[in-house]
Design an enzyme around this catalytic site. Sequence first.
Site, mmCIF file in Angstrom:
data_model
loop_
_atom_site.group_PDB
_atom_site.id
_atom_site.type_symbol
_atom_site.label_atom_id
_atom_site.label_comp_id
_atom_site.label_asym_id
_atom_site.label_seq_id
_atom_site.Cartn_x
_atom_site.Cartn_y
_atom_site.Cartn_z
ATOM 1 N N LYS A 164 -3.232 4.512 -2.242
ATOM 2 C CA LYS A 164 -4.968 4.166 -2.109
ATOM 3 C C LYS A 164 -5.747 5.501 -1.752
ATOM 4 C CE LYS A 164 -4.465 -0.556 -0.703
ATOM 5 N NZ LYS A 164 -2.766 -0.742 -0.625
ATOM 6 N N GLY B 69 -1.754 -10.175 -4.057
ATOM 7 C CA GLY B 69 -2.466 -11.257 -3.471
ATOM 8 C C GLY B 69 -1.811 -12.816 -4.015
ATOM 9 N N GLY C 263 -1.806 -16.417 -0.847
ATOM 10 C CA GLY C 263 -2.498 -17.399 -1.425
ATOM 11 C C GLY C 263 -2.707 -17.505 -3.607
#
Length: 211
Positions: free
Chosen positions: A64, A171, A176
């Site tokens: 990142k 993710g 979820g």
Amino acid sequence: MNIKNNLILALDVTDKDKAIEICKEVSPYINTIKIGYPLTLAEGLEIIKIIKDEFGANIICDYKVADIDATNSKICDLTFDAGADAIICHGFVGSDSVQACLDSANKHEKEIFLLTEMSHPGAKMFLQKDAEAIAKMGVDITNYVAPATRLDRLSEIRNIVGDDACIISPGVGKQGGDAKKTLEFASAIIVGRSIYESDNPALACEKIIKD
């Protein structure tokens, strides 16, 4: 980048032997591995080459990158020299900083992925507000990262970057996100804990692919 089964392993463990053991188990299903700071800080940049050579995997370094252009260049050069095939960089730092990452990638004949928006809840506070502007930044990029946890946002990023762009999406699993629904918009999903924390990482991969 050819991503087998549209599945990327986020290898966020902190031990070389554990990392190699997991890679060995999932190698029939996965040919692309995302290495982040946990493993790199624990084992050094040489872990990139160790895993790449041992398994012939594509290595995406999830650092990142988010600094001024000169510093970004140094980070990317070091990462590509260590054997990485791609690096993830933030877009909020602006086009000059992103361009520096892209210039380094082009020099090494490697790739960058532009992070438009992150998958955790806190991303809604600041980053989400500028995700579309980041995707439209204007730097000549074809690879992006967008969240599996917010399919409306992922869909919007896909609309902006177009069908030919590669979007990898974190993710799925513990956060979820649903693999099948995510792949309606993303080119590949990124899965970490659901695989590397599993008692049977290979079976976890198989289940994700089949579901």
